[in-house]
Design a protein around this motif. Structure first.
Motif, PDB file in Angstrom:
ATOM      1  N   ASP A 124       0.841  -1.192   0.000  1.00  0.00           N
ATOM      2  CA  ASP A 124       0.000   0.000   0.000  1.00  0.00           C
ATOM      3  C   ASP A 124       0.881   1.249   0.000  1.00  0.00           C
ATOM      4  OD1 ASP A 124      -1.455   2.237   1.830  1.00  0.00           O
ATOM      5  OD2 ASP A 124      -2.918   1.148   0.624  1.00  0.00           O
ATOM      6  N   ASN A 127       0.694   3.447   3.168  1.00  0.00           N
ATOM      7  CA  ASN A 127       1.427   2.892   4.304  1.00  0.00           C
ATOM      8  C   ASN A 127       2.929   3.106   4.153  1.00  0.00           C
ATOM      9  OD1 ASN A 127      -0.641   1.897   5.948  1.00  0.00           O
ATOM     10  ND2 ASN A 127      -0.749  -0.038   4.858  1.00  0.00           N
ATOM     11  N   ASN A 219       3.758  -7.475   4.934  1.00  0.00           N
ATOM     12  CA  ASN A 219       2.583  -7.174   4.123  1.00  0.00           C
ATOM     13  C   ASN A 219       1.371  -6.836   4.982  1.00  0.00           C
ATOM     14  OD1 ASN A 219      -0.024  -8.560   2.671  1.00  0.00           O
ATOM     15  ND2 ASN A 219       1.305  -7.518   1.212  1.00  0.00           N
ATOM     16  N   GLU A 220       0.565  -5.886   4.495  1.00  0.00           N
ATOM     17  CA  GLU A 220      -0.597  -5.402   5.244  1.00  0.00           C
ATOM     18  C   GLU A 220      -1.595  -6.510   5.558  1.00  0.00           C
ATOM     19  OE1 GLU A 220       0.981  -1.950   2.847  1.00  0.00           O
ATOM     20  OE2 GLU A 220       0.623  -4.080   2.492  1.00  0.00           O
ATOM     21  N   ALA A 221      -1.820  -7.414   4.624  1.00  0.00           N
ATOM     22  CA  ALA A 221      -2.837  -8.452   4.809  1.00  0.00           C
ATOM     23  C   ALA A 221      -2.273  -9.723   5.426  1.00  0.00           C
ATOM     24  CB  ALA A 221      -3.491  -8.774   3.460  1.00  0.00           C
ATOM     25  N   ARG A 222      -1.085 -10.126   4.984  1.00  0.00           N
ATOM     26  CA  ARG A 222      -0.540 -11.425   5.396  1.00  0.00           C
ATOM     27  C   ARG A 222       0.561 -11.337   6.438  1.00  0.00           C
ATOM     28  NH1 ARG A 222      -1.016 -11.232   0.079  1.00  0.00           N
ATOM     29  NH2 ARG A 222       1.190 -10.850  -0.271  1.00  0.00           N
ATOM     30  N   SER A 246      -7.757  -4.950  14.648  1.00  0.00           N
ATOM     31  CA  SER A 246      -6.345  -4.924  14.289  1.00  0.00           C
ATOM     32  C   SER A 246      -5.873  -3.470  14.232  1.00  0.00           C
ATOM     33  CB  SER A 246      -6.117  -5.595  12.927  1.00  0.00           C
ATOM     34  OG  SER A 246      -6.808  -4.896  11.906  1.00  0.00           O
ATOM     35  N   ASN A 248      -3.628  -0.585  11.913  1.00  0.00           N
ATOM     36  CA  ASN A 248      -3.039  -0.245  10.623  1.00  0.00           C
ATOM     37  C   ASN A 248      -1.524  -0.409  10.671  1.00  0.00           C
ATOM     38  OD1 ASN A 248      -1.623   2.315   9.252  1.00  0.00           O
ATOM     39  ND2 ASN A 248      -3.254   1.579   7.911  1.00  0.00           N
TER      40      ASN A 248
END
Length: 266
Positions: A124, A127, A219-222, A246, A248
């Motif tokens: 991102d 980010n 990584n933001e998701a994983r 969660s 950010n």
């Protein structure tokens, strides 16, 4: 005054929104008075072209003076031309074209850093830019983006950094295992920010964060993979005391970097 939004020169600037054009030219787009002012103050030699509306230049006399001091000519453009060049809806009167200026990982560690941020597969752009800005604010010595992370010169990364990319060294395209080896050779511990790690407060109380540190953010998701975590010395999590599901990534990274900055300066 440049007044044709469809002119080849305007289209060439607008193309820098795309990675392919940035790779081909070695240039990137800078938008807004704050970012332009930072470039003129800290790295004026990087500015290739500078465009402004007459209204904006009247409003920001300090930018006009900084450009004059750096012997950089400002070209007046209409609002329509500025809009055609810009990645944002509201470029606020200023756009610059700058040369890219990445530094090498080797140079970063040769300068004996005490605090750095490593971004592994951070995709991102908001980010990434915000973490660079937080690292700058926390007094970190450098930021390293691995080859699987977002392009440093993506307009949204540049914009989110609010000029901090001109303040501290940022390396790009790095290999994580190579970064690990160089960090350890330079005497830095590698701490992963990971949800399964030890509590940050415990690490603070144990004095872990006072040592020279390379923080690794994933990584933001994983998050970070098991293989990534094997490259680190320790994993630490930022506790959530309320009911948020969660945190950010950029917010968590800011907390981690500042905790190290506090510990190293106490």
């Amino acid at each position: 005054m440049l007044d044709n939004p469809r002119s080849p020169r305007v289209r060439a600037v607008a193309k820098l929104e795309k990675r392919a054009a940035r790779l081909e030219t070695g240039q990137f787009l800078l938008e807004g008075p704050q970012a332009v002012a930072e470039a003129l103050t800290f790295r004026p030699e990087l500015v290739v072209e500078l465009f402004a509306t007459p209204t904006a230049l009247e409003r920001y006399a300090d930018i006009a003076q900084a450009a004059e001091d750096a012997d950089i000519e400002i070209e007046f453009v209409t609002e329509q031309v500025l809009d055609a060049m810009a990645d944002t809806v509201t470029p606020q009167g200023f756009i610059a074209v700058c040369r890219q200026f990445p530094v090498s990982v080797k140079d970063i560690f040769n300068n004996e850093p005490k605090l750095i941020a490593i971004l592994e597969e951070v995709r991102d752009p908001g980010n990434a830019g915000t973490i660079i800005r937080a690292a700058d604010a926390a007094g970190a010595d450098a930021v390293i983006l691995t080859g699987r992370s977002v392009d440093l010169y993506n307009p949204k990364v540049v914009r989110s950094s609010t000029g901090s990319i001109f303040h501290l060294p940022v390396a790009v395209g790095a290999n994580l295992s190579d970064v690990r080896d160089r960090a350890r050779a330079a005497g830095l511990q590698i701490i992963a920010a990971d949800i399964k790690g030890d509590d940050l407060l415990t690490a603070r109380n144990d004095g872990v964060l006072a040592a020279p540190t390379a923080w690794l953010f994933g990584n933001e998701a994983r998050g970070l993979t098991d293989d990534d975590l094997l490259l680190t010395d320790k994993s630490i999590s930022v506790p959530i005391y309320g009911h948020a599901e969660s945190m950010n990534l950029a917010t968590a990274a800011s907390v981690c970097l500042y905790e190290s900055a506090f510990a190293q300066r106490s």
